[in-house]
Motif scaffolding. Structure first.
Motif, short mmCIF file in Angstrom:
data_model
loop_
_atom_site.label_atom_id
_atom_site.label_comp_id
_atom_site.label_asym_id
_atom_site.label_seq_id
_atom_site.Cartn_x
_atom_site.Cartn_y
_atom_site.Cartn_z
N GLU A 48 0.86 -1.19 0.00
CA GLU A 48 0.00 0.00 0.00
C GLU A 48 0.89 1.24 0.00
OE1 GLU A 48 -2.97 2.39 3.06
OE2 GLU A 48 -2.91 0.19 3.15
N ARG A 49 0.62 2.16 -0.91
CA ARG A 49 1.39 3.40 -1.01
C ARG A 49 0.46 4.59 -0.80
NH1 ARG A 49 3.26 -0.12 -4.95
NH2 ARG A 49 5.55 -0.33 -5.16
N SER A 50 0.99 5.65 -0.18
CA SER A 50 0.21 6.88 -0.03
C SER A 50 1.13 8.05 0.24
CB SER A 50 -0.81 6.74 1.11
OG SER A 50 -0.16 6.71 2.36
N THR A 51 0.61 9.25 0.03
CA THR A 51 1.32 10.48 0.39
C THR A 51 0.34 11.40 1.10
OG1 THR A 51 0.80 11.55 -1.72
CG2 THR A 51 2.87 10.33 -1.60
N GLY A 52 0.88 12.32 1.90
CA GLY A 52 0.01 13.25 2.61
C GLY A 52 0.69 13.87 3.80
N GLN A 53 -0.08 14.09 4.87
CA GLN A 53 0.40 14.79 6.06
C GLN A 53 1.60 14.10 6.69
OE1 GLN A 53 -2.66 15.50 9.02
NE2 GLN A 53 -1.19 15.37 10.69
N ILE A 54 1.60 12.76 6.70
CA ILE A 54 2.70 12.03 7.31
C ILE A 54 3.96 12.16 6.46
CG2 ILE A 54 3.53 9.73 7.94
CD1 ILE A 54 0.66 8.94 8.52
N GLY A 55 3.80 12.02 5.16
CA GLY A 55 4.93 12.04 4.24
C GLY A 55 4.73 11.04 3.13
N ARG A 56 5.81 10.63 2.51
CA ARG A 56 5.78 9.62 1.46
C ARG A 56 5.91 8.26 2.14
NH1 ARG A 56 9.90 7.53 -2.09
NH2 ARG A 56 11.43 8.70 -0.86
N ALA A 57 4.89 7.42 2.00
CA ALA A 57 4.82 6.22 2.84
C ALA A 57 4.41 4.99 2.04
CB ALA A 57 3.84 6.44 3.99
N ALA A 58 4.79 3.84 2.57
CA ALA A 58 4.36 2.56 2.01
C ALA A 58 4.44 1.50 3.09
CB ALA A 58 5.21 2.16 0.81
N VAL A 59 3.59 0.49 2.96
CA VAL A 59 3.62 -0.65 3.86
C VAL A 59 3.49 -1.91 3.01
CG1 VAL A 59 1.14 -0.44 4.30
CG2 VAL A 59 2.55 -1.78 5.85
N ALA A 60 4.33 -2.90 3.32
CA ALA A 60 4.31 -4.17 2.59
C ALA A 60 4.00 -5.30 3.56
CB ALA A 60 5.65 -4.42 1.91
N HIS B 278 -2.39 -3.51 9.72
CA HIS B 278 -1.70 -2.23 9.80
C HIS B 278 -2.71 -1.10 9.60
CE1 HIS B 278 -1.87 -2.60 5.37
NE2 HIS B 278 -1.92 -1.27 5.40
N VAL B 279 -2.28 0.11 9.94
CA VAL B 279 -3.04 1.32 9.64
C VAL B 279 -2.07 2.35 9.10
CG1 VAL B 279 -2.81 2.20 12.01
CG2 VAL B 279 -4.61 3.08 10.54
N LEU B 280 -2.49 3.05 8.04
CA LEU B 280 -1.68 4.11 7.44
C LEU B 280 -2.66 5.21 7.03
CD1 LEU B 280 0.92 5.33 6.37
CD2 LEU B 280 0.75 3.86 4.35
N ASP B 281 -2.89 6.15 7.94
CA ASP B 281 -3.92 7.17 7.75
C ASP B 281 -3.26 8.54 7.64
OD1 ASP B 281 -6.06 9.03 8.08
OD2 ASP B 281 -7.26 7.47 9.02
N GLN B 282 -3.14 9.03 6.41
CA GLN B 282 -2.48 10.31 6.18
C GLN B 282 -3.28 11.47 6.76
OE1 GLN B 282 0.45 10.96 4.84
NE2 GLN B 282 1.05 9.14 3.68
N LYS B 283 -4.60 11.36 6.78
CA LYS B 283 -5.42 12.47 7.27
C LYS B 283 -5.33 12.61 8.79
CE LYS B 283 -8.69 12.23 3.42
NZ LYS B 283 -10.10 11.99 3.01
N LEU B 284 -5.31 11.48 9.50
CA LEU B 284 -5.17 11.52 10.95
C LEU B 284 -3.72 11.73 11.38
CD1 LEU B 284 -7.52 8.66 12.27
CD2 LEU B 284 -7.92 11.13 12.33
N GLY B 285 -2.78 11.47 10.48
CA GLY B 285 -1.38 11.54 10.85
C GLY B 285 -0.96 10.38 11.72
N ILE B 286 -1.56 9.21 11.50
CA ILE B 286 -1.32 8.04 12.34
C ILE B 286 -0.97 6.83 11.48
CG2 ILE B 286 -2.43 6.35 13.89
CD1 ILE B 286 -4.05 8.65 15.04
#
Length: 590
Positions: A13-25, A38-46
């Protein structure tokens, strides 16, 4: 038993946003089931990783619920309360026969008020791990793994009556569990004492790191860290010029090459806010085409469906077989919740107790007699009908005309109640008032919770202190008068009190206000009842913040029609509280 060959399909899973440039495998590996979440929530910053054991139920549940609680936590106590509340909710949601548990390593990112500066707060529970790589100094900070062999963990386990068995690598609690802190695992949490004193603790360790844009945060389950060291992971992820999704997937494949025997999940974030993008998930087939074992092939299909994809082998005449991966209806690995507080069924129908209500933190209301607690409580009840309930207290005094056993109080004999309050865990709090015992039992609290309601506990300071010794996760609200003079005027305006009672109530009020002034951190919040309208507005705002799901049930008081008997009953109850100065008779001295 492990599979005959690892499931090497990888979901990224890839995403960008408040946290930064992120991915989880994620990769299942040799395990017969995939139990990580896992959780990767750019809007919550969590972001966070959850390593489940004895099933995926606990990891799935906590990946859904815990981030919501953490998002409203404003300090360290709030973070600890978030974990405690999630653990309570999990206990109510899991079937009684389910023994599942999960680690939880969760990070919350916030701006530090300076350009390109970020505060990273990590709450770690169990043997998953978080690390921060500082780009400018090429240094690493990381969390501590919670395992039974660690001295401080071992001391707690043995003090709780457990045994650390060294015949395993790593050592295990009572020969069963290899991590010493977790959510769930309730068979290890049956001893007396607080959550921090159980064989398996649900209290996280907290870390706060000041980071800069370009630093990296990495979270991983123990399957990764048991196979690769911090430095090697940093080298492969943080110092690579490749796409972050490709690098974290590459680390998992490297773990398989090094004979990892666990589920594998790795999450990486290059810190620093960037434009928000919708998360995207891709699946690679791994060694699917090479596999012959039907049991392993079945797990390939199950793993891919979790990520929303179907995997199949396509055979064309006179051509080698090829992999076909197509989008499929995602089978949600986490339980969902409806506005009325009950679980919707999970896809396979077995993960959670579908009739169990969400357990919401009880509301403990404290304040001196005459401050207007009853009136404010009525506003809560009328604004959110059916969402709150009262724990029926026990008392040893005789019933008065009109009082009903089990509704007004549980009326019991003195010797019986003495025996009950002496039994550990039976009563949340108790007090002696004018020669009679009063108290709130755990069963009374559970009765309200079983209805899916938020329990209101109207107690004095001493009662609140007793409750908080065991339940720090509850919401503690202090209702304060603007000053003692205003309180005295209210008490005298009733016209129902003797001078002796007024002076007694004022002495007690002074003590409670002094406790509040010296122990403001004890309470989750305070409402000063100087103006009823303003106090009501503040109180209802707190309810909406603490219990966001109440919005679906809210009634606008100014437009609400009269509700006949219910409204009259509420007013009668408030009048009784107002006249008596609380649920109990007279001053609550302890």
């Amino acid at each position: 038993m492990p599979l005959s060959a690892p499931v090497t399909a990888t979901a990224v899973e890839r995403s960008t946003g408040q946290i930064g440039r992120a991915a989880v495998a994620a990769m299942q590996g040799l395990r017969p089931n995939f139990e990580d979440c896992h959780v990767l929530d750019q809007k919550l910053g969590i972001c966070g990783v959850f390593d489940g054991h004895l099933g995926d139920e606990a990891a799935a549940f906590c990946a859904e619920r815990l981030p919501r609680h953490i998002s409203t936590a404003h300090d360290d106590d709030g973070l600890r309360q978030a974990f405690a509340l999630c653990d309570s909710e999990l206990m109510a949601a899991l079937p009684k026969e389910c023994e599942a548990g999960t680690t939880a390593t969760v990070a919350k990112m916030q701006p530090n008020g300076r350009e390109d500066s970020i505060i990273v707060t990590v709450a770690n529970l169990g043997d998953s791990r978080a690390l921060l790589w500082r780009k400018s100094s090429d240094t690493i900070e990381h969390t501590r793994d919670h395992r039974p062999g660690d001295k401080s963990e071992r001391d707690r386990i043995t003090a709780a009556g457990g045994e650390v068995i060294e015949d395993f690598d790593p050592p295990r609690i009572d020969g069963k569990l290899a991590c010493s802190r977790a959510l769930g695992d309730f068979s290890f949490k049956k001893g007396p004492g607080t959550a921090a004193e159980q064989k398996v603790s649900s209290v996280p360790e907290l870390y706060r790191w000041n980071a800069q844009r370009g630093d990296w945060l990495i979270l991983g389950c123990d399957g990764v860290w048991d196979t690769m060291g911090n430095e090697e992971v940093v080298q492969r992820v943080c110092k690579s010029s490749k796409d972050v999704g490709d690098t974290v997937a590459g680390v998992l494949q490297r773990c398989i090459d090094k004979e990892a025997d666990d589920n594998l999940t790795l999450l990486a974030v290059e810190l620093g806010s960037v434009p928000l993008s919708e998360p995207s998930t891709t699946v690679s087939a791994g060694d699917f085409l090479k596999e012959k074992d039907p049991a392993v092939l079945e797990q390939y299909q199950s793993f891919c469906l979790r990520a929303g994809y179907a995997i199949a082998r396509e055979q064309q005449p006179k051509a080698p077989p090829k992999v076909v991966i197509t989008e499929a209806a995602r089978s949600p690995p986490v339980p969902r919740f409806t506005a009325n507080g009950y679980h919707e069924p999970v896809a396979n129908g077995k993960h959670v107790n579908e009739s169990a209500p969400i357990v919401r933190a009880p509301l403990v209301i404290v304040g001196p007699s005459g401050v207007g607690k009853g009136t404010l409580i009525q506003k809560i009840l009328e604004t959110f009908p059916g969402q709150f309930g009262f724990a029926v207290s026990h008392t040893t005094r005789k019933p008065r005309p009109g009082e009903v056993h089990g509704k007004s109080y549980w009326f019991v004999e003195l010797e019986q109640m003495k025996k009950e309050v002496a039994t550990p865990g039976r009563f949340l709090e108790h007090a002696s008032v004018h020669g009679n015992l009063y108290g709130t039992s755990q069963a009374a609290l559970d009765a309200v919770r079983d209805k899916g309601q938020i329990c209101i506990l109207d107690v004095d300071v001493q009662g609140a202190k007793l409750i908080k010794e065991v339940h720090n996760e509850f919401k503690y609200l202090f209702i304060s008068p603007p000053n003692l003079q205003a309180l005295e005027e209210r008490l005298r305006s009733r016209g129902t009190e003797t001078e002796e009672k007024i002076q007694t109530r004022l002495r007690n009020a002074k003590g409670e206000i002094e406790f509040f002034e010296k122990n403001k951190d004890f309470f989750t919040s305070v409402v000063v009842n100087d103006n009823l309208g303003a106090a009501t507005s503040q109180l209802l705002g707190l309810m909406r913040t603490w219990y966001p799901e109440l919005a679906a049930t809210e009634v606008q008081l100014e437009n609400a029609p009269a509700r006949g008997g219910i409204a009259e009953a509420l007013r009668a109850w408030v009048d009784c509280v107002w006249d008596c100065g609380g649920k109990r008779d007279g001053p609550q001295t302890r």
